[in-house]
Design a protein around this motif. Structure first.
Motif, PDB file in Angstrom:
ATOM      1  N   VAL A 287       0.860  -1.178   0.000  1.00 37.99           N
ATOM      2  CA  VAL A 287       0.000   0.000   0.000  1.00 37.99           C
ATOM      3  C   VAL A 287       0.901   1.234   0.000  1.00 37.99           C
ATOM      4  N   THR A 288       0.682   2.105  -0.974  1.00 34.70           N
ATOM      5  CA  THR A 288       1.412   3.373  -1.006  1.00 34.70           C
ATOM      6  C   THR A 288       0.407   4.506  -0.833  1.00 34.70           C
ATOM      7  N   VAL A 289       0.867   5.585  -0.247  1.00 33.84           N
ATOM      8  CA  VAL A 289       0.003   6.715   0.062  1.00 33.84           C
ATOM      9  C   VAL A 289       0.446   7.914  -0.756  1.00 33.84           C
ATOM     10  N   GLU A 290      -0.532   8.581  -1.345  1.00 40.42           N
ATOM     11  CA  GLU A 290      -0.258   9.783  -2.128  1.00 40.42           C
ATOM     12  C   GLU A 290      -1.083  10.924  -1.538  1.00 40.42           C
ATOM     13  N   ASN A 291      -0.486  12.082  -1.388  1.00 37.56           N
ATOM     14  CA  ASN A 291      -1.175  13.281  -0.905  1.00 37.56           C
ATOM     15  C   ASN A 291      -1.144  14.336  -2.017  1.00 37.56           C
ATOM     16  N   PRO A 292      -2.116  14.257  -2.955  1.00 36.51           N
ATOM     17  CA  PRO A 292      -2.081  15.176  -4.096  1.00 36.51           C
ATOM     18  C   PRO A 292      -2.398  16.630  -3.741  1.00 36.51           C
ATOM     19  N   ALA A 293      -3.079  16.847  -2.622  1.00 38.49           N
ATOM     20  CA  ALA A 293      -3.415  18.210  -2.206  1.00 38.49           C
ATOM     21  C   ALA A 293      -3.573  18.208  -0.683  1.00 38.49           C
ATOM     22  N   PRO A 294      -3.580  19.365  -0.071  1.00 39.08           N
ATOM     23  CA  PRO A 294      -3.794  19.404   1.380  1.00 39.08           C
ATOM     24  C   PRO A 294      -5.135  18.746   1.755  1.00 39.08           C
ATOM     25  N   LEU A 295      -5.097  17.973   2.827  1.00 38.62           N
ATOM     26  CA  LEU A 295      -6.266  17.262   3.343  1.00 38.62           C
ATOM     27  C   LEU A 295      -6.847  16.255   2.347  1.00 38.62           C
ATOM     28  N   GLN A 296      -6.028  15.795   1.417  1.00 40.26           N
ATOM     29  CA  GLN A 296      -6.476  14.797   0.446  1.00 40.26           C
ATOM     30  C   GLN A 296      -5.459  13.656   0.421  1.00 40.26           C
ATOM     31  N   THR A 297      -5.943  12.453   0.646  1.00 45.43           N
ATOM     32  CA  THR A 297      -5.066  11.286   0.657  1.00 45.43           C
ATOM     33  C   THR A 297      -5.635  10.220  -0.266  1.00 45.43           C
ATOM     34  N   VAL A 298      -4.762   9.642  -1.081  1.00 44.31           N
ATOM     35  CA  VAL A 298      -5.152   8.572  -1.996  1.00 44.31           C
ATOM     36  C   VAL A 298      -4.269   7.366  -1.693  1.00 44.31           C
ATOM     37  N   PHE A 299      -4.915   6.206  -1.497  1.00 45.76           N
ATOM     38  CA  PHE A 299      -4.188   4.974  -1.232  1.00 45.76           C
ATOM     39  C   PHE A 299      -4.138   4.145  -2.506  1.00 45.76           C
ATOM     40  N   HIS A 300      -2.966   3.650  -2.847  1.00 47.20           N
ATOM     41  CA  HIS A 300      -2.787   2.773  -4.006  1.00 47.20           C
ATOM     42  C   HIS A 300      -2.367   1.406  -3.491  1.00 47.20           C
ATOM     43  N   VAL A 301      -3.113   0.382  -3.902  1.00 45.58           N
ATOM     44  CA  VAL A 301      -2.864  -0.978  -3.436  1.00 45.58           C
ATOM     45  C   VAL A 301      -2.323  -1.807  -4.590  1.00 45.58           C
ATOM     46  N   SER A 302      -1.252  -2.531  -4.312  1.00 42.45           N
ATOM     47  CA  SER A 302      -0.661  -3.444  -5.286  1.00 42.45           C
ATOM     48  C   SER A 302      -0.765  -4.861  -4.721  1.00 42.45           C
ATOM     49  N   TYR A 303      -1.621  -5.689  -5.344  1.00 38.80           N
ATOM     50  CA  TYR A 303      -1.831  -7.057  -4.871  1.00 38.80           C
ATOM     51  C   TYR A 303      -0.785  -7.985  -5.479  1.00 38.80           C
ATOM     52  N   PRO A 304      -0.240  -8.894  -4.691  1.00 41.74           N
ATOM     53  CA  PRO A 304       0.714  -9.869  -5.244  1.00 41.74           C
ATOM     54  C   PRO A 304      -0.026 -10.879  -6.140  1.00 41.74           C
ATOM     55  N   ASP A 305       0.708 -11.534  -7.007  1.00 45.32           N
ATOM     56  CA  ASP A 305       0.125 -12.515  -7.931  1.00 45.32           C
ATOM     57  C   ASP A 305      -0.590 -13.644  -7.189  1.00 45.32           C
ATOM     58  N   SER A 306      -0.076 -14.016  -6.016  1.00 49.76           N
ATOM     59  CA  SER A 306      -0.708 -15.106  -5.251  1.00 49.76           C
ATOM     60  C   SER A 306      -2.140 -14.744  -4.847  1.00 49.76           C
ATOM     61  N   LEU A 307      -2.404 -13.478  -4.516  1.00 45.44           N
ATOM     62  CA  LEU A 307      -3.764 -13.051  -4.184  1.00 45.44           C
ATOM     63  C   LEU A 307      -4.602 -12.850  -5.441  1.00 45.44           C
ATOM     64  N   LYS A 308      -4.001 -12.333  -6.502  1.00 46.08           N
ATOM     65  CA  LYS A 308      -4.732 -12.153  -7.762  1.00 46.08           C
ATOM     66  C   LYS A 308      -5.235 -13.498  -8.283  1.00 46.08           C
ATOM     67  N   ALA A 309      -4.458 -14.559  -8.053  1.00 51.19           N
ATOM     68  CA  ALA A 309      -4.860 -15.894  -8.513  1.00 51.19           C
ATOM     69  C   ALA A 309      -6.083 -16.401  -7.757  1.00 51.19           C
ATOM     70  N   LYS A 310      -6.306 -15.933  -6.544  1.00 54.91           N
ATOM     71  CA  LYS A 310      -7.452 -16.384  -5.739  1.00 54.91           C
ATOM     72  C   LYS A 310      -8.678 -15.498  -5.923  1.00 54.91           C
ATOM     73  N   ASP A 311      -8.531 -14.365  -6.611  1.00 56.19           N
ATOM     74  CA  ASP A 311      -9.639 -13.445  -6.833  1.00 56.19           C
ATOM     75  C   ASP A 311     -10.743 -14.154  -7.627  1.00 56.19           C
ATOM     76  N   GLY A 312     -11.963 -14.168  -7.070  1.00 57.66           N
ATOM     77  CA  GLY A 312     -13.099 -14.798  -7.738  1.00 57.66           C
ATOM     78  C   GLY A 312     -13.257 -16.285  -7.452  1.00 57.66           C
ATOM     79  N   THR A 313     -12.342 -16.865  -6.676  1.00 57.01           N
ATOM     80  CA  THR A 313     -12.426 -18.292  -6.363  1.00 57.01           C
ATOM     81  C   THR A 313     -13.039 -18.496  -4.984  1.00 57.01           C
TER      82      THR A 313
END
Length: 173
Positions: free
Chosen positions: A62-88
């Motif tokens: 999880v990375t955090v970006e603060n594009p403006a004051p009082l604004q936070t955006v979280f970016h999530v990067s899932y590993p391949d092991s979790l992507k393989a279980k998505d929908g199962t």
């Protein structure tokens, strides 16, 4: 006042002589038996192919970006092991955190850690799974084993801040 303070300090030092865990563990150990580990609930019995553990879920970036004051955006990067279980269909064991009062629940959070305070969540979003059930699951303080369709919440349309959902979940114990 000073004698009790000195006695407390002595007790702490004696505990530290037996290791920091002995001094900080208020329950001690029973004879020569070790205190059980907190990760016992992380083991999913009889489901090796479909098991999902909390170690699996904690393994995301999880990375955090603060594009403006009082604004936070979280970016999530899932590993391949979790992507393989998505929908199962998976099985996961954890602790219930109901969002409403009642004996049974069709919508709740599942946590890696047991409840310690009714007003506090014990984990970050990595250690929580949103659970939606077709039939109610009876509330318990013990770990529950659930089975359902696992989803990665790459687009969190509800704005919950969670990363995972278990849909059509049911008790598997």
């Amino acid at each position: 006042m000073f004698p009790s303070l000195a006695a407390s300090g002595f007790a702490l030092l004696v505990g530290l002589a037996h290791g920091p865990a002995a001094a900080l563990n208020p329950f001690g150990s029973r004879g020569s038996e070790p205190v059980p580990g907190h990760d016992v609930h992380n083991q999913v019995p009889e489901a090796p192919a479909t098991a999902l553990t909390w170690d699996d879920l904690m393994n995301l970036e999880v990375t955090v970006e603060n594009p403006a004051p009082l604004q936070t955006v979280f970016h999530v990067s899932y590993p391949d092991s979790l992507k393989a279980k998505d929908g199962t269909v998976v099985r996961i064991k954890g602790f219930m955190y109901p969002l409403e009062a009642g004996e049974t629940h069709t919508y709740f959070l599942l946590s890696a850690l047991p409840p310690s305070c009714p007003f506090c969540l014990p984990a970050s979003a990595r250690g929580l799974v949103e659970v939606k059930c077709d039939e109610g699951v009876r509330y318990t303080l013990e770990p529950v084993l659930l089975e359902g369709r696992f989803e990665l919440l790459e687009e969190d349309e509800l704005g919950t801040g969670l990363h995972y959902r278990l849909n059509a979940a049911r008790s598997a114990s």
